[in-house]
Design an enzyme around this catalytic site. Structure first.
Site, PDB file in Angstrom:
ATOM      1  N   VAL A  44     -51.953  35.687 -77.076  1.00 13.41           N
ATOM      2  CA  VAL A  44     -51.384  34.446 -76.551  1.00 13.41           C
ATOM      3  C   VAL A  44     -50.986  33.518 -77.693  1.00 13.41           C
ATOM      4  O   VAL A  44     -49.898  32.919 -77.687  1.00 13.41           O
ATOM      5  CB  VAL A  44     -52.384  33.757 -75.598  1.00 13.41           C
ATOM      6  CG1 VAL A  44     -51.866  32.379 -75.184  1.00 13.41           C
ATOM      7  CG2 VAL A  44     -52.625  34.609 -74.362  1.00 13.41           C
ATOM      8  N   CYS A  45     -51.844  33.403 -78.690  1.00 12.63           N
ATOM      9  CA  CYS A  45     -51.564  32.516 -79.816  1.00 12.63           C
ATOM     10  C   CYS A  45     -50.362  32.989 -80.627  1.00 12.63           C
ATOM     11  O   CYS A  45     -49.616  32.172 -81.177  1.00 12.63           O
ATOM     12  CB  CYS A  45     -52.790  32.393 -80.716  1.00 12.63           C
ATOM     13  SG  CYS A  45     -54.205  31.650 -79.875  1.00 12.63           S
ATOM     14  N   THR A  46     -50.163  34.296 -80.700  1.00 14.61           N
ATOM     15  CA  THR A  46     -48.991  34.824 -81.397  1.00 14.61           C
ATOM     16  C   THR A  46     -47.714  34.302 -80.749  1.00 14.61           C
ATOM     17  O   THR A  46     -46.774  33.870 -81.434  1.00 14.61           O
ATOM     18  CB  THR A  46     -49.025  36.360 -81.400  1.00 14.61           C
ATOM     19  OG1 THR A  46     -50.175  36.798 -82.130  1.00 14.61           O
ATOM     20  CG2 THR A  46     -47.778  36.936 -82.039  1.00 14.61           C
TER      21      THR A  46
END
Length: 212
Positions: A44-46
């Site tokens: 998700v952070c990517t």
């Protein structure tokens, strides 16, 4: 340390993918969107870091810039950046703080043991040019952040800092706004809002956005 709205955002010096960041100096009179990630190479952070890179012009238009933080090392960040750029088709254009000693995470109360053990939760801080915290948002690990909402809040904060208005539910830039209840002088209201207003109740007065 619990940080609340209106508190001065703690200063720090920390290494990043763009060199050493002395936070208050680096902010340099701009708004800052500081957002944390539990660890490198998280899916998700990517996507979030890639999307933020695409927002550079939108942030700059609001005199704002982004700063990310993850608890992993600078070497790990470098490998993650390569993944972000390849998978999200962007060039990363803002720094990611390396925080393996948890210094920034601790200063900003980003460790929530009941959620992610010793990793940082996914928090957003919007910090104004006077280094005051104006917004905090904390997301679960499974839910990607709504960056349109972050831009909307920046628009609202910058509008309401300079005009005696507040922004109603679901407001978007250009919509009608609310005259603050504390403004009661009729002549001042007419001077500040020459386009007029609609009083739905004495405390609920709608007027066209004054800076449009």
């Amino acid at each position: 340390m619990t940080l609340r709205l209106g508190d001065i955002a703690p200063d720090f010096s920390q290494e990043s993918t763009e060199g050493t960041i002395h936070f208050h100096d680096w902010a340099a009179g701009q708004w800052v969107v500081l957002f944390s990630h539990p660890a490198d190479f998280t899916p998700v952070c990517t996507t979030e870091l890639g999307y933020t890179a695409k927002l550079k012009d939108e942030l700059a238009r609001r005199n704002a810039k982004a700063l990310a933080v993850s608890v992993d090392t600078l070497d790990s960040h470098g490998r993650w950046v390569a993944d972000i750029e390849e998978t999200q088709s962007v060039t990363l254009n803002f720094p990611i703080l390396a925080d393996p000693d948890r210094k920034v995470a601790t200063l900003y109360d980003m460790i929530h043991p009941n959620s992610l053990l010793n990793l940082t939760v996914r928090t957003v801080f919007v910090i104004d040019p006077d280094h005051k915290i104006r917004l905090t948002l904390t997301y679960p690990a499974s839910t990607g952040r709504n960056f349109n909402e972050i831009l909307r809040v920046l628009d609202s904060l910058q509008l309401t800092d300079h005009h005696k208005v507040a922004t109603p539910a679901n407001w978007q830039d250009g919509d009608d706004v609310v005259i603050v209840p504390s403004l009661t002088d009729t002549e001042e209201i007419q001077r500040r809002f020459p386009k007029g207003y609609r009083a739905l109740r004495p405390y609920l007065r709608l007027t066209p956005q004054p800076n449009k």
